[in-house]
Each structure stands twice: as structure tokens, then as C-alpha cells.
Design a protein around this motif. Structure first.
Motif, mmCIF file in Angstrom:
data_model
loop_
_atom_site.group_PDB
_atom_site.id
_atom_site.type_symbol
_atom_site.label_atom_id
_atom_site.label_comp_id
_atom_site.label_asym_id
_atom_site.label_seq_id
_atom_site.Cartn_x
_atom_site.Cartn_y
_atom_site.Cartn_z
ATOM 1 N N ASN A 168 0.824 -1.217 0.000
ATOM 2 C CA ASN A 168 0.000 0.000 0.000
ATOM 3 C C ASN A 168 0.861 1.272 0.000
ATOM 4 O OD1 ASN A 168 0.731 0.697 2.703
ATOM 5 N ND2 ASN A 168 -0.769 -0.750 3.510
ATOM 6 N N PRO A 169 0.246 2.455 -0.076
ATOM 7 C CA PRO A 169 1.031 3.696 -0.122
ATOM 8 C C PRO A 169 1.872 3.960 1.118
ATOM 9 C CG PRO A 169 -1.164 4.095 -0.988
ATOM 10 C CD PRO A 169 -1.192 2.718 -0.380
ATOM 11 N N ALA A 170 1.587 3.290 2.226
ATOM 12 C CA ALA A 170 2.425 3.427 3.417
ATOM 13 C C ALA A 170 3.571 2.414 3.424
ATOM 14 C CB ALA A 170 1.580 3.256 4.682
ATOM 15 N N GLY A 171 3.675 1.605 2.369
ATOM 16 C CA GLY A 171 4.791 0.680 2.257
ATOM 17 C C GLY A 171 4.627 -0.603 3.035
ATOM 18 N N ASN A 172 3.379 -0.974 3.392
ATOM 19 C CA ASN A 172 3.161 -2.238 4.077
ATOM 20 C C ASN A 172 1.921 -2.920 3.495
ATOM 21 O OD1 ASN A 172 0.772 -1.314 5.659
ATOM 22 N ND2 ASN A 172 2.282 -0.017 6.711
ATOM 23 N N LEU A 173 1.457 -3.976 4.141
ATOM 24 C CA LEU A 173 0.357 -4.774 3.602
ATOM 25 C C LEU A 173 -0.939 -4.629 4.388
ATOM 26 C CD1 LEU A 173 2.341 -8.013 2.688
ATOM 27 C CD2 LEU A 173 1.139 -6.517 1.075
ATOM 28 N N ASN A 174 -1.066 -3.589 5.189
ATOM 29 C CA ASN A 174 -2.277 -3.395 5.979
ATOM 30 C C ASN A 174 -3.408 -2.877 5.070
ATOM 31 O OD1 ASN A 174 -4.288 -2.671 7.802
ATOM 32 N ND2 ASN A 174 -2.816 -2.012 9.352
ATOM 33 N N PRO A 175 -4.487 -3.647 4.880
ATOM 34 C CA PRO A 175 -5.561 -3.214 3.976
ATOM 35 C C PRO A 175 -6.316 -1.992 4.468
ATOM 36 C CG PRO A 175 -6.228 -5.187 5.179
ATOM 37 C CD PRO A 175 -4.772 -4.965 5.490
ATOM 38 N N VAL A 176 -6.175 -1.656 5.753
ATOM 39 C CA VAL A 176 -6.874 -0.499 6.308
ATOM 40 C C VAL A 176 -6.491 0.786 5.572
ATOM 41 C CG1 VAL A 176 -7.087 0.963 8.366
ATOM 42 C CG2 VAL A 176 -7.237 -1.524 8.574
ATOM 43 N N VAL A 177 -5.258 0.866 5.087
ATOM 44 C CA VAL A 177 -4.817 2.072 4.374
ATOM 45 C C VAL A 177 -5.683 2.317 3.142
ATOM 46 C CG1 VAL A 177 -2.909 3.130 3.100
ATOM 47 C CG2 VAL A 177 -2.460 1.909 5.248
ATOM 48 N N PHE A 178 -5.989 1.257 2.399
ATOM 49 C CA PHE A 178 -6.856 1.418 1.231
ATOM 50 C C PHE A 178 -8.282 1.803 1.662
ATOM 51 C CE2 PHE A 178 -3.636 -1.557 -0.601
ATOM 52 C CZ PHE A 178 -3.176 -0.706 -1.603
ATOM 53 N N ASP A 179 -8.750 1.224 2.771
ATOM 54 C CA ASP A 179 -10.078 1.583 3.277
ATOM 55 C C ASP A 179 -10.136 3.061 3.665
ATOM 56 O OD1 ASP A 179 -10.894 -1.050 2.970
ATOM 57 O OD2 ASP A 179 -10.466 -1.601 5.049
ATOM 58 N N GLN A 180 -9.095 3.550 4.304
ATOM 59 C CA GLN A 180 -9.056 4.951 4.709
ATOM 60 C C GLN A 180 -9.095 5.881 3.495
ATOM 61 O OE1 GLN A 180 -5.421 4.696 6.946
ATOM 62 N NE2 GLN A 180 -6.486 4.612 8.927
ATOM 63 N N LEU A 181 -8.349 5.536 2.460
ATOM 64 C CA LEU A 181 -8.345 6.344 1.246
ATOM 65 C C LEU A 181 -9.714 6.314 0.572
ATOM 66 C CD1 LEU A 181 -4.862 5.282 -0.152
ATOM 67 C CD2 LEU A 181 -5.479 7.574 0.632
ATOM 68 N N ALA A 182 -10.339 5.142 0.567
ATOM 69 C CA ALA A 182 -11.651 4.997 -0.076
ATOM 70 C C ALA A 182 -12.727 5.779 0.653
ATOM 71 C CB ALA A 182 -12.030 3.518 -0.147
ATOM 72 N N GLN A 183 -12.561 5.964 1.957
ATOM 73 C CA GLN A 183 -13.568 6.641 2.759
ATOM 74 C C GLN A 183 -13.224 8.106 3.038
ATOM 75 O OE1 GLN A 183 -14.034 4.114 6.232
ATOM 76 N NE2 GLN A 183 -14.198 2.290 4.934
ATOM 77 N N GLY A 184 -12.163 8.589 2.441
ATOM 78 C CA GLY A 184 -11.783 9.982 2.643
ATOM 79 C C GLY A 184 -11.229 10.269 4.016
ATOM 80 N N GLN A 185 -10.728 9.249 4.690
ATOM 81 C CA GLN A 185 -10.172 9.430 6.026
ATOM 82 C C GLN A 185 -8.684 9.791 5.961
ATOM 83 O OE1 GLN A 185 -10.967 5.731 8.035
ATOM 84 N NE2 GLN A 185 -13.190 6.025 8.022
ATOM 85 N N GLU A 186 -8.181 10.279 7.070
ATOM 86 C CA GLU A 186 -6.779 10.668 7.147
ATOM 87 C C GLU A 186 -5.870 9.439 7.087
ATOM 88 O OE1 GLU A 186 -4.926 13.950 9.808
ATOM 89 O OE2 GLU A 186 -4.723 12.054 10.926
ATOM 90 N N VAL A 187 -4.790 9.575 6.313
ATOM 91 C CA VAL A 187 -3.785 8.523 6.197
ATOM 92 C C VAL A 187 -2.444 9.101 6.612
ATOM 93 C CG1 VAL A 187 -2.523 7.032 4.596
ATOM 94 C CG2 VAL A 187 -5.002 7.265 4.389
ATOM 95 N N LEU A 188 -1.760 8.407 7.506
ATOM 96 C CA LEU A 188 -0.436 8.838 7.954
ATOM 97 C C LEU A 188 0.639 8.253 7.036
ATOM 98 C CD1 LEU A 188 -1.935 9.719 10.528
ATOM 99 C CD2 LEU A 188 0.006 8.803 11.842
ATOM 100 N N LEU A 189 1.564 9.120 6.608
ATOM 101 C CA LEU A 189 2.725 8.676 5.842
ATOM 102 C C LEU A 189 3.983 9.183 6.535
ATOM 103 C CD1 LEU A 189 1.701 9.303 2.107
ATOM 104 C CD2 LEU A 189 1.599 7.162 3.405
ATOM 105 N N PRO A 190 5.035 8.381 6.558
ATOM 106 C CA PRO A 190 6.276 8.824 7.200
ATOM 107 C C PRO A 190 7.021 9.844 6.357
ATOM 108 C CG PRO A 190 6.553 6.635 6.254
ATOM 109 C CD PRO A 190 5.105 6.992 6.084
ATOM 110 N N ASP A 191 7.725 10.758 7.032
ATOM 111 C CA ASP A 191 8.538 11.782 6.396
ATOM 112 C C ASP A 191 7.659 12.654 5.498
ATOM 113 O OD1 ASP A 191 10.881 13.160 5.934
ATOM 114 O OD2 ASP A 191 11.536 11.836 4.331
#
Length: 318
Positions: A168-191
Motif C-alpha cells: 500500500n502507499p504506506a509501504g506495508n500490507l495493511n488493507p486499512v490504508v486502502f479503506d481509509q483512502l476509499a472513505q476519505g479518512q486521514e492517512v499517515l505517511l512517514p517523512d
């Protein structure tokens, strides 16, 4: 030709073996377990399945001979991860093969210096996986007589396709990141999210192997990047996926230490591996020598995989 594919029911083999069969080759698939490929295909009806436990046979110094006993003209090795195993294959198969194709990884480069990185760049591998793969390549291409053991190395990036979850865009395999993007929720990215990921559709990897097999004279003794045409920044990837879902990306960029406080240890470890490598490879050599032309962009490959996953039944609702 008589082609033995080692590890043929995994990601790459699922798409490669039907291509080999349709090209008229006699295919023997070697795997530890008689598992089903990720995608069904009628071509598998003509494939000979041979069950061999590589790890066990490697310990007994018998794996190379077990492959030689199958009388291959070509060996495509998708699961060689230890230098000792490569030594065994060379010892057993030299002077007996027309072509040996090894699946490497972009991880052999370690961190990027010049981007896009081509195959000639100095390497700085780190981590057991990258170090072992780099050592295997050095052995096969620099220390083995190519007339006696004609080898080619193909280096894919992050494999993606129908049947499993993409990085995923955070560089791991957690599907929650895609769910957050789909729902317009905040996504944390490093740096600042400017590190890179370089996905490749697994069918394009299968295409790369086919092109190397077809262009044997140009492929023997060489290594090639097999990737999509362009890498993605983590930030750009997140923004593109949010748009695909019909949302605006809500991204918050945080220092690494803070990012780790919000994710599991496993997710943090995988993210760090991808941040540290930040692969961004050139496919110019493969285009020029193998006529390799990937069908999918990184985003197209990722979106196809996610669309496939969305169509699968949810066990919790059955």
C-alpha cells in the motif's frame, strides 16, 4: 522445449506457466505442495506436477540432481534464495541446459543512488534477502562459465496482481490504508512521502521471462529489471488511489518515530524496508535487448488487484 519451472504455483508461475504451454513448450512444474495456482487456466491440465521439498533436499545436497533427473532443456527458477542452492544446481546441470533463468529482485541494489537505477549501477545490498540474491547473481553471472551454464537473471519489483493484496502507499500490507483512502479518512505517511515504490503486474513479469527465453542470445549472461514503466512516490500513490475511489487524499506526514507509534511492529518493519530501499528502476535494457514492453502501469496493476479482491466473498458475511 522441455521446461522445468521451480516454484511454479506461486505468484509468477501462475501467469508464466500458461504462457509457456501456449507457446508450445512441455512444462514440468516443481513445487513443495500440490497447491492450486492463484488463477485457474486450462493450460494447467497439460502440466506435469512434481512434488519436491527444496529445503529438505538442499540440506541433503540432492536438490540439483533431482532437477537434473527431470531432463530439462530449460530451467526457470522462481524460488532460489540461498547461494548454496544455486551452487547445487550449477554442479548438477552444467553442460546439460540450453538456458537457466533465475528470478532475482530489485533488492540487490540496496538503496538507490542514481535514479532510475539501471543494471550497471554499483550495489549496496542490505538485509538477508537482498544480500543473498546479490551473491547468487554474482555467482551465476561472474563466476560460472556461461558456455557450460547459460544463465539469465530477471529482477522484478513489488509483485502485484489478482489473488493477493498490493503493497500500500504506506509501504506495508495493511488493507486499512486502502479503506481509509476509499472513505476519505486521514492517512499517515512517514517523512514527506517522497520515497518510491516500484510495482509490477505479475503477468508482466511472466512476459519478461518469456521474452528472455525467446531472445536467448541477448539474454544469456545478463541481468534485467522487469518492472512497470515508472515508479510511484508514496505520496503520489496515495493521492492517485484516493482519486480512484472518488475522494481527495487527506494525508498527514509525520516523523518516523511518530509513524511507528500508530502502526503495528510488523507494519513498521515492512514500511521501513520499503523506505530504505525506495526502488526506482529503469527498464531500458530489457526494452532494448528483450523487446520487453509491460502492459500495465503500476497503478493499473494495483487497481486490478484491488478490484479482484473486492469481488471475493467476505467470510464474515457468509
Amino acid at each position: 522445449m522441455r521446461v522445468v519451472v521451480i516454484g511454479g504455483t506461486g505468484h509468477v508461475g501462475t501467469f508464466l506457466i500458461p504462457r509457456l504451454v501456449e507457446a508450445g513448450h512441455q512444462v514440468i512444474c516443481v513445487c513443495r505442495q500440490q497447491r492450486q495456482p492463484y488463477q485457474p487456466h486450462r493450460a494447467w491440465q497439460t502440466v506435469e506436477l512434481v512434488s519436491l521439498d527444496r529445503s529438505q533436499l538442499d540440506e541433503q545436497d540432492r536438490f540439483g540432481q533431482a532437477i537434473a533427473d527431470l531432463s530439462p532443456q530449460v530451467v526457470i527458477d522462481l524460488i532460489c534464495f540461498q547461494l548454496n542452492s544455486a551452487h547445487q544446481l550449477v554442479s548438477a546441470l552444467q553442460d546439460r541446459l540450453e538456458h537457466y533463468l533465475h528470478c532475482g529482485t530489485m533488492w540487490v541494489h540496496g538503496h538507490s543512488v542514481v535514479v532510475p537505477t539501471d543494471e550497471s549501477q554499483p550495489r549496496h545490498p542490505f538485509g538477508e534477502y537482498g544480500i543473498q540474491k546479490a551473491a547468487i547473481e554474482d555467482f551465476l553471472l561472474r563466476k560460472v562459465d556461461q558456455r557450460r551454464f547459460p544463465a539469465t537473471i530477471l529482477h522484478p519489483g513489488h509483485l502485484v496482481g489478482p489473488g493477493w493484496l498490493p503493497i500500500n502507499p504506506a509501504g506495508n500490507l495493511n488493507p486499512v490504508v486502502f479503506d481509509q483512502l476509499a472513505q476519505g479518512q486521514e492517512v499517515l505517511l512517514p517523512d514527506r512521502g517522497m520515497e518510491t515504490l516500484h510495482h509490477v503486474h505479475v503477468d508482466d513479469v511472466a512476459l519478461g521471462f518469456m521474452q528472455a527465453l525467446t531472445h536467448r542470445a541477448q539474454a544469456v549472461g545478463e541481468s534485467f529489471h522487469i518492472l512497470s514503466a515508472n515508479a510511484l512516490t508514496m505520496r503520489g500513490y496515495a493521492e492517485a488511489m484516493a482519486a480512484w475511489y472518488g475522494q481527495l487524499a487527506r494525508l498527514r506526514f509525520v516523523p518516523w518515530e511518530e509513524f511507528c507509534q500508530h502502526v503495528s511492529t510488523q507494519d513498521a518493519s515492512l514500511t521501513w524496508d520499503h523506505l530504505a530501499h525506495s526502488p526506482h528502476g529503469s527498464i531500458e535494457k530489457a526494452r532494448r535487448l528483450l523487446a520487453y514492453n509491460p502492459r500495465y502501469s503500476s497503478l493499473e496493476a494495483i487497481q486490478q488487484a484491488l478490484s479482484w479482491l473486492k469481488k471475493q466473498p467476505n467470510p464474515d458475511q457468509e
